[in-house]
Design a protein around this motif. Structure first.
Motif, PDB file in Angstrom:
ATOM      1  N   ASP A 280      -5.071   3.460   6.123  1.00 23.86           N
ATOM      2  CA  ASP A 280      -4.885   3.577   4.680  1.00 23.86           C
ATOM      3  C   ASP A 280      -5.634   4.779   4.126  1.00 23.86           C
ATOM      4  O   ASP A 280      -5.858   4.888   2.929  1.00 23.86           O
ATOM      5  CB  ASP A 280      -5.335   2.304   3.980  1.00 23.86           C
ATOM      6  CG  ASP A 280      -6.812   1.987   4.215  1.00 23.86           C
ATOM      7  OD1 ASP A 280      -7.460   2.727   4.985  1.00 23.86           O
ATOM      8  OD2 ASP A 280      -7.320   1.016   3.630  1.00 23.86           O
TER       9      ASP A 280
ATOM     10  N   ALA B 217      -0.045   4.550   3.225  1.00 22.94           N
ATOM     11  CA  ALA B 217      -0.455   4.084   4.558  1.00 22.94           C
ATOM     12  C   ALA B 217       0.384   4.770   5.631  1.00 22.94           C
ATOM     13  O   ALA B 217       1.575   5.015   5.446  1.00 22.94           O
ATOM     14  CB  ALA B 217      -0.315   2.580   4.670  1.00 22.94           C
TER      15      ALA B 217
ATOM     16  N   ILE C 189       0.845  -1.199   0.000  1.00 28.02           N
ATOM     17  CA  ILE C 189       0.000   0.000   0.000  1.00 28.02           C
ATOM     18  C   ILE C 189       0.879   1.246   0.000  1.00 28.02           C
ATOM     19  O   ILE C 189       1.752   1.400   0.855  1.00 28.02           O
ATOM     20  CB  ILE C 189      -0.910   0.039   1.233  1.00 28.02           C
ATOM     21  CG1 ILE C 189      -1.881  -1.134   1.225  1.00 28.02           C
ATOM     22  CG2 ILE C 189      -1.677   1.360   1.304  1.00 28.02           C
ATOM     23  CD1 ILE C 189      -2.763  -1.163   2.454  1.00 28.02           C
TER      24      ILE C 189
END
Length: 272
Positions: free
Chosen positions: A249, A193, A190
């Motif tokens: 996130d 994040a 990700i």
């Protein structure tokens, strides 16, 4: 990689094969509960349910619930590429019935008896030659679901981490713990994040996406880069051996914990 959802305070945070023990309900003894004089993995007796070696100090013959395996060493600060590491080191794992069991790692092989069976168990690689450039002590997490399991563990690279710390102008405190955390979603890293600890980590660094930057990571960066990594340095070891974390996130916060031990890097992939 298999993913299992575990309970925690604010939502669901899942753990990937290399991931950390990130639940809020865990009655295992902390990895930091080591008797004086045993910090470097000496074969010594600990308090009841503590960190001393198992009876016999860890036999080389795996028993009915024995495990065996090998260790790979990370080769660069991308923290993905590896190469074989032959030793020496000590491998420490939760013992069936409580406490921990240890065995020597040499010539590319370890064998442990009386290991607890379960998911997301912390397995610690203890550097056999502290200060040497090969590895630093490292915590991995593995699922050990059946007897005679064969594991491949990953050790952090001392030379790589020392060079990165020098570039970031960080002095690594040998009395503190550290963490290499990779944040994933649907098994992919990700970007964006944010990792927030309980305020104890001295420094948090994320990938620096500026190609002209002197270091591959930057202190105080806003969030994870494309590789999904967050690096936590100089974490005072909590009394219970666990660092509380919150990960966002940008949509929902997720909370849990990872194990922290003195002079050790926790290497974990955490899946949202």
């Amino acid at each position: 990689m298999s993913v299992r959802r575990v309970r925690e305070a604010l939502g669901l945070l899942s753990l990937v094969a290399l991931g950390g023990s990130v639940g809020c309900v865990d009655d295992r003894e902390p990895l930091t509960n080591i008797p004086a004089g045993c910090e470097e993995g000496a074969q010594c007796a600990g308090p009841s349910g503590g960190m001393g070696a198992s009876s016999g100090g860890g036999s080389s013959d795996a028993g009915a619930d024995g495990i065996s395996g090998s260790v790979l060493r990370l080769t660069d600060d991308g923290f993905i590429q590896t190469e074989p590491f032959l030793g020496p080191a000590t491998i420490r794992a939760p013992k069936a019935g409580g406490g921990f069991v240890e065995a020597a790692y040499a010539n590319g092989l370890f064998k442990l008896n009386d290991v607890e069976l379960g998911e997301e168990l912390p397995i610690q690689i203890i550097d056999g030659v502290p200060g040497a450039p090969e590895i630093v002590s490292t915590i991995n997490y593995r699922n050990i679901l059946e007897p005679f399991a064969n594991l491949t563990l990953v050790a952090a690279n001392e030379e790589v981490l020392s060079a990165l710390a020098l570039c970031l102008n960080i002095t690594l405190d040998p009395a503190s713990g550290h963490a290499i955390l990779r944040i994933l979603k649907n098994d992919f890293p990700i970007q964006g994040a944010i990792v927030t600890d309980d305020g104890s980590a001295g420094t948090i660094a994320y990938q620096d996406l500026d190609p002209a930057a002197p270091c591959s990571y930057a202190i105080g960066g806003p969030s994870t880069g494309s590789n999904g990594f967050a690096l936590l340095f100089n974490i005072p070891v909590p009394a219970n051996g666990r660092l509380s974390l919150e990960i966002s996130d940008g949509v929902n916060p997720f909370a849990g914990f990872v194990d922290i031990a003195k002079g050790t890097f926790t290497y974990a992939e955490l899946g949202l």
